[in-house]
Design a protein around this motif. Structure first.
Motif, short mmCIF file in Angstrom:
data_model
loop_
_atom_site.label_atom_id
_atom_site.label_comp_id
_atom_site.label_asym_id
_atom_site.label_seq_id
_atom_site.Cartn_x
_atom_site.Cartn_y
_atom_site.Cartn_z
N SER A 283 -1.61 -9.81 6.67
CA SER A 283 -2.22 -8.64 7.27
C SER A 283 -3.26 -8.12 6.31
CB SER A 283 -1.16 -7.59 7.52
OG SER A 283 -0.95 -6.87 6.36
N PRO A 284 -4.20 -7.36 6.83
CA PRO A 284 -5.35 -6.95 6.01
C PRO A 284 -4.99 -6.22 4.73
CG PRO A 284 -5.57 -6.23 8.28
CD PRO A 284 -4.31 -6.94 8.19
N VAL A 285 -3.91 -5.51 4.72
CA VAL A 285 -3.62 -4.76 3.51
C VAL A 285 -3.23 -5.66 2.38
CG1 VAL A 285 -2.65 -2.55 2.97
CG2 VAL A 285 -2.04 -3.68 5.11
N ALA B 273 0.83 -1.19 0.00
CA ALA B 273 0.00 0.00 0.00
C ALA B 273 0.86 1.23 0.00
CB ALA B 273 -0.89 -0.01 1.23
N LYS B 274 2.04 1.08 0.47
CA LYS B 274 2.94 2.19 0.55
C LYS B 274 4.14 1.81 -0.27
CE LYS B 274 2.78 5.01 4.21
NZ LYS B 274 3.11 5.51 5.48
N VAL C 277 1.84 -6.20 2.63
CA VAL C 277 2.67 -5.61 3.68
C VAL C 277 2.42 -6.40 4.93
CG1 VAL C 277 3.32 -3.55 4.84
CG2 VAL C 277 2.10 -3.43 2.71
N ASN C 278 3.23 -7.32 5.19
CA ASN C 278 2.95 -8.03 6.42
C ASN C 278 4.00 -7.73 7.42
OD1 ASN C 278 4.60 -10.20 7.11
ND2 ASN C 278 3.62 -11.58 5.69
N ALA C 279 3.57 -7.84 8.62
CA ALA C 279 4.38 -7.25 9.68
C ALA C 279 5.78 -7.81 9.73
CB ALA C 279 3.68 -7.49 11.00
N MET D 101 8.09 -6.19 7.29
CA MET D 101 8.48 -4.85 7.66
C MET D 101 9.60 -4.86 8.68
SD MET D 101 6.07 -2.66 6.37
CE MET D 101 6.11 -1.42 7.60
#
Lengths: 760, 485
Positions: free
Chosen positions: A82-84, A9-10, A87-89, A92
């Motif tokens: 993850s919901p997005v 998303a980013k 991008v999973n935690a 990151m």
């Protein structure tokens, strides 16, 4: 659509950048909530570590099918993430963890047992991971380090008498300091910033603020005979240490007031001091302005020269280069690459290397956004005679020849920019390359009969920018090209790099073409910050040449090819309280020019207003240059107004003076214009000897940074109760606190990374 | 410290003069030309606010249109009008594209109160046939009037002008409610995940959209509250937007911290696990997805959430006074326990997952704030909670544990009698405390004197260095202080 997953998303959320912000005070309960900046800067870290993971970097809105879902496109697996989506935690967090302090080149010699007990505690509290060790040597008072008495300082033959300390290092040991210091290598050899210093009575001034990577002093094996050339006398309690240690150097205080720039521009406050969480160093240095640091930390990064740089630098001296030095023609080096790849750092290292071999080195600055030796906005040719250690704002230098562009990018006037560089290249070929009188001193074994050239280019490497850079390369016809590759997976540099279409006839391809590995030069400070501090440093600098004995100063600078670098700063007064020169416009100023987008619409009646508070370039023009402009400017547009009376010699819409017939000496701040324009109050750090020749003022797009308009004397800690020269906040002209009320009261902002609905 | 902004006018009176020249008399070309000249000069001094740039562009076309000898084709006039209007709309809308995804220009324009047909005109002028001269003239007129009412008048009368169009912000609670009920269903029956996947994605997108809208709304609120940002870098694009994002995230956090948000409404559901200091398992299952999602997109979120939690926990009045601060009744102690446990969760799990080393600092700052709150005389109920929270936060970090144990009052009441041991204990504690202190700040270096010798000043004829004898006084840059010869 369900199978195609928007992976991030980013776009560049993996490349988070920490932006250093100073928060002297805040209302929030948590005292110092450090600010994280994600995504503001596109693609900052460019180390090798990021390469496998950071495929999205710089690509907006890429659509990637998550690899986990490659075969199983069932929706369950998506929700497990993850919901997005992508991008999973874990993704990151993995990245930042593995990030070493210099991503491209982590220090290898860090080992936990080396850490002193003193640092154990602080490093625990601050960073759980084991930090890189910057200083492997543990100085012990009177064992491998000595505080020098004044008698010892003079007995050692040190050229300045400020308090100092002697350090002895074993081969491979390193020490890192933050602050400013004067370094003299007494025995053995010491490497810093990609340079090897041999024992010599010649001191080196080092500026090591935390705002840029710190030089690491490392003892290296002294095999060459050069190291035996000079040895200090051994005496007294120092007899043993001088005779036995392999590497010995003296560190002395260097007091320049440069740290005062931190109170002028508080973005750079305390950069010459260690961070608060520093272990404190193992020893009390007893010296002012220099501190030892042990570990790499959040805002302490070592300057490390990648191996590809070393290899590239060797091409200048290697024997296969058909003894580059002995031929009459000196090397012409050309550095190019995209922004933030380390061009300037490399060019500086290159100059430092060359200046060890040559008496003088010429440096042609084509990066008008972040210039090395001059404030931005001009292309300049500087003669360098001594190595420089420190970021650009610590060595403002009078240009030996320069042309004012008036903007931080050549975007608005590319042809003027090219003409200016053409003029400088011509100047180099005619007057510099083979100097007329080459001073040859017996003690100096460096080559004096010719002067090599280093060209640094701008980072605008796409579109028109790339076009301009290759045009400059054609003008210079370099013998050595150093290019930063976009991505280098192996440590590769290759001499056999294919030249990209030298289609011009008669253009000799460079003798060597090296590919370099990019580094991340400054993570905490943006280009805007660096520009601000460079300009403020210039206006507060004290240049040599004020002494009356330097009679023909201007001649010395231009024809004698001397390096005029400021060594102290005058920080006692803010700019608003510094007594200015009063300039009699009628007798001093021949012409005022405006450049920049839209400046042709400024009518004569408004010129005083425009010059008020402006940063201008001071030029001198050859006779006849100014005549041409007046003739064709008789007819003005529909906005012409008659009856305006001002003493300022300004013609609307005139073209800038040609770089072929004019030169720029420096910058000035017109702090005020008298009503009617008959006199101006002007601040400039230029030596008065240069002033009589400057008869043309050019105002471009450059502005005085807001920091320069404030009064740092009357700003309290919180900065809430500001006055400027006794006038309270809110009543200061030309400044506005707080945001405007109306809509559209901000400058336009452009977003280039928006994603569209279709990408959702 | 908030940096001021460079403006080209010495005072608002100068701005007022230009405003009057433009808007007083529609047919007064002379004064319009004066305004054009003045705005062009200002533009050369520093970059102008977008509204002024647009005013200048429109004004130039309007003057061009009304000058009688016309020797250019009308096409050029239409193009000038069109580009002025396109740039006006784009420049107003673009800075408000805060989100990751583009919002429609029409929706932002309506939030700004910009006539929607100007947006249509922009679209037509960009992508379709160039609109007719009549339409463009009307568009320019309405643009000027919008600028007058939304930029010029509010700027010139900052205190009296009420915001004619209050930027509205819809409440976030319905979105959170929807999210909660969705996830309640999904966590009860994992197999339903697939079925609700679309809905969940929609809710997440809704949250993101709400945050983007809140940032636009922050524009107005920030102005009202005299927002004080905590950083001071002169980085045009950075700071303002950060403040807006912070504000949006704070409102969002507050909504989460209401009862019925992170903390279940029913006290029966506030069953806290006894083995660890964490929130009820069911709550974590429901909310962790959302929190992680927001944290991933807004790295500041964890620290802001912690900050808002601390405010509630320590019963301090929120910074933003205007907002309703619901006072949970004091005897509702499980609410505070819930908040404390969530705080622990955020620091231990959320922040660590996504941040590099900020988490350590966040933890340190939180512990510091909590310890300070334990001052003598604070309420007993929260005291226990805070103590538990502190224990949990400091666990596993020996240095923090040491510091904490040194700071805490001994469990048993020490006898009132003074014994010589007491002083040694005090010394011991002092030693512990001072070892955790930061490196002392170095005293300001005394300035090395660099009195520039003024021997050769006279070498430049026409350049005279002023000093106190010429009665020159320090004054702000741009102010002329006359001197005597």
């Amino acid at each position: 659509m369900p199978s195609v997953l928007l992976s991030s998303a980013k776009p560049s959320s993996t490349s988070k950048t920490l932006k250093r912000k100073q928060s002297p005070n805040s209302d929030s309960i948590i005292p110092k909530m450090k600010k994280k900046k994600a995504q503001k800067k596109r693609g900052v870290p460019q180390g090798r570590y990021f390469q496998e993971v950071d495929v999205f970097q710089g690509q907006d809105g890429i659509i990637v099918i998550d690899s986990d879902d490659g075969e199983d496109i069932s929706d369950d697996s998506l929700m497990d993430q993850s919901p997005v989506g992508g991008v999973n935690a874990e993704d990151m967090s993995v990245l930042p963890r593995s990030r070493a302090w210099s991503p491209s080149h982590p220090i290898n010699d860090s080992s936990d047992e080396d850490r002193g007990p003193a640092s154990q505690f602080t490093s625990n509290i601050h960073r759980p991971e084991s930090p890189s060790i910057l200083s492997t040597c543990h100085p012990v008072q009177d064992q491998n380090t000595f505080y020098l008495t004044p008698e010892e300082i003079s007995a050692l033959g040190l050229s300045c008498s400020s308090p100092g300390r002697l350090f002895s290092l074993q081969e491979g040991e390193s020490l890192t300091f933050v602050g400013t210091y004067r370094l003299t290598v007494l025995a053995g050899c010491l490497s810093l910033c990609g340079l090897t210093l041999h024992a010599s009575p010649q001191p080196h001034d080092v500026f090591a603020p935390r705002s840029s990577p710190l030089p690491v002093l490392k003892a290296c094996s002294s095999s060459s005979s050069e190291d035996q050339a000079w040895k200090p006398p051994s005496f007294g309690r120092l007899r043993d240490i001088i005779q036995t240690s392999s590497t010995l150097f003296a560190l002395q205080e260097l007091r320049t007031n440069v740290e005062g720039l931190g109170s002028v521009c508080r973005t750079f406050e305390r950069v010459f001091q260690p961070p608060r969480f520093n272990g404190g160093g193992q020893i009390d240095m007893q010296l002012t302005g220099v501190h030892m640091v042990t570990n790499a930390m959040k805002d302490i990064h070592p300057f490390i020269v990648p191996s590809s740089w070393d290899a590239a630098l060797e091409t200048l001296s290697s024997p296969k280069g058909v003894d580059v030095c002995s031929t009459l023609e000196p090397p012409l080096c050309f550095v190019r690459g995209s922004k933030k790849s380390g061009k300037s750092s490399f060019a500086k290292t290159l100059v430092n290397r060359l200046v060890q071999k040559y008496h003088k080195v010429a440096y042609l600055e084509c990066d008008i956004g972040q210039s090395e030796f001059t404030p931005g906005g001009m292309v300049s040719l500087n003669i360098i005679e001594k190595p420089v250690f420190g970021p650009p704002f610590t060595h403002p230098t009078l240009p030996n020849q320069a042309h004012y562009i008036g903007a931080f990018t050549p975007r608005t006037s590319p042809s003027h920019y090219l003409a200016a560089i053409q003029a400088l290249v011509q100047y180099y070929r005619l007057d510099v390359q083979i100097p007329v009188d080459s001073p040859s001193t017996e003690s100096d074994s460096r080559i004096a009969h010719c002067i090599p050239l280093v060209v640094n280019t701008m980072g605008w490497a796409k579109g028109l920018g790339a076009d301009l850079t290759s045009k400059i390369q054609d003008m210079v016809q370099p013998t050595h090209v150093f290019e930063f590759g976009a991505r280098i997976y192996d440590s590769g540099w290759s001499t056999g790099f294919k030249q990209s279409a030298p289609d011009d006839v008669g253009y000799a391809p460079p003798r060597s073409h090296s590919l370099l590995e990019p580094i991340t030069p400054s993570i905490n400070y943006s280009a805007v910050d660096n520009r601000t501090i460079a300009l403020l440093s210039y206006f507060h600098a004290v240049f040599p040449g004020l002494k009356p004995e330097s009679g023909d100063f201007a001649k010395d600078l231009k024809e004698g090819l001397r390096q005029m670098t400021a060594r102290t700063w005058n920080i006692s007064l803010p700019l608003c309280a510094t007594p200015p020169f009063e300039v009699d416009v009628r007798s001093v100023v021949d012409r005022v020019f405006l450049s920049g987008v839209g400046s042709e619409d400024v009518v004569l009646a408004e010129i005083e207003r425009v010059l008020n508070g402006a940063v201008v370039g001071l030029l001198s023009c050859e006779p006849g240059t100014l005549d041409s402009g007046v003739a064709d400017s008789g007819s003005s547009g529909m906005m012409a107004d008659s009856g305006a009376t001002t003493a300022i010699p300004y013609v609307q819409g005139a073209d800038m003076p040609s770089p072929m017939t004019s030169i720029t000496h420096g910058l000035a701040l017109i702090r005020s214009v008298s009503p009617g324009g008959s006199s101006m109050h002007v601040l400039t750090p230029m030596p008065p000897a240069l002033l009589p020749t400057t008869r043309v003022f050019v105002k471009g797009e450059m502005e005085l940074p807001v920091w320069g308009m404030l009064d740092f004397h009357s700003t309290d800690k919180d900065g809430d109760d500001v006055t400027v020269a006794g006038i309270s906040k809110g009543k200061v002209p030309y400044l506005q606190w707080g945001k405007g009320e109306g809509l559209g009261g901000e400058k336009r902002r452009v977003r280039r990374n928006l994603m569209r609905k279709a990408q959702m | 410290m908030r940096l001021p902004r460079r403006v080209p006018w010495a005072s608002l009176a100068e701005l007022d003069q230009v405003c009057a020249a433009i808007f007083t008399d529609e047919n007064d070309l002379e004064s319009k030309i004066f305004a054009i000249n003045r705005l062009s000069a200002w533009r050369a001094i520093t970059s102008l606010p977008h509204a002024l740039e647009s005013t200048l562009a429109l004004l130039v076309v309007i003057v061009q249109d009304s000058q009688s000898p016309r020797n250019l084709p009308f096409l050029s006039l239409r193009q000038s009008y069109a580009s002025a209007i396109i740039r006006l709309v784009n420049g107003l809308v673009d800075p408000l594209q805060f989100g990751v995804y583009a919002r429609s220009i029409a929706s932002i324009a309506s939030q700004l109160g910009l006539p929607s047909w100007l947006v249509e005109l922009r679209h037509a002028a960009t992508h379709e046939d160039l609109p007719s001269l009549e339409l463009l003239r009307e568009g320019a007129r309405q643009s000027m009037s919008w600028l007058l009412h939304n930029y010029w008048l509010p700027t010139l009368n900052p205190f009296t002008a009420s915001h004619s169009k209050n930027v509205t912000l819809r409440p976030v609670e319905p979105i959170l409610k929807q999210y909660k009920s969705l996830f309640k269903t999904v966590t009860r029956d994992i197999s339903l995940r697939k079925k609700y996947k679309q809905e969940i994605a929609m809710v997440m997108k809704d949250v993101e959209k709400w945050i983007a809208e809140a940032k636009v709304a922050a524009d107005v609120v920030a102005g009202e509250l005299g927002w004080n940002t905590t950083h001071m870098i002169e980085n045009g694009e950075g700071s303002d937007q950060d403040a807006k994002e912070r504000w949006a995230l704070e409102v969002f956090s507050d909504a989460l911290l209401e009862k019925g948000g992170l903390i279940p409404l029913s006290k029966k559901k506030r069953v806290f696990p006894s083995d660890s200091f964490s929130p009820p398992k069911s709550s974590v299952e429901i909310w962790s997805s959302l929190l992680t999602h927001v944290e991933n997109l807004h790295p500041e979120f964890a620290s802001i959430l912690v900050n808002r939690m601390l405010i509630r926990l320590l019963n301090k009045s929120p910074i933003t006074k205007s907002e309703k601060s619901p006072e949970p009744s004091n005897n509702d102690s499980t609410y505070y326990v819930g908040i404390a446990r969530w705080l622990n969760w955020v620091i231990d799990i959320l922040a660590i997952e996504s941040n590099e080393m900020q988490d350590v600092e966040l933890k340190l700052d939180t512990v510091a704030a909590l310890i300070m709150a334990l001052e003598p005389g604070s309420e007993q109920i929260t005291r226990e909670t805070i103590n538990d929270l502190l224990q949990s936060l400091c666990k596993g970090d020996s240095s923090l544990e040491n510091a904490l144990s040194a700071l805490q009052p001994p469990n048993k009441i020490v006898s009132a009698n003074w014994t010589p041991d007491d002083i040694s204990m005090m010394n011991e504690r002092l030693g512990l405390l001072s070892s955790t202190q930061f490196a002392e700040e170095e005293p300001a270096n005394d300035v090395v004197s660099t009195e520039s010798t003024s021997q050769s000043q006279n070498s430049a004829p026409g350049w005279r260095l002023l000093d106190s004898s010429s009665e020159w006084r320090p004054c702000p840059i741009g102010v002329h202080c006359a001197s005597v010869q």
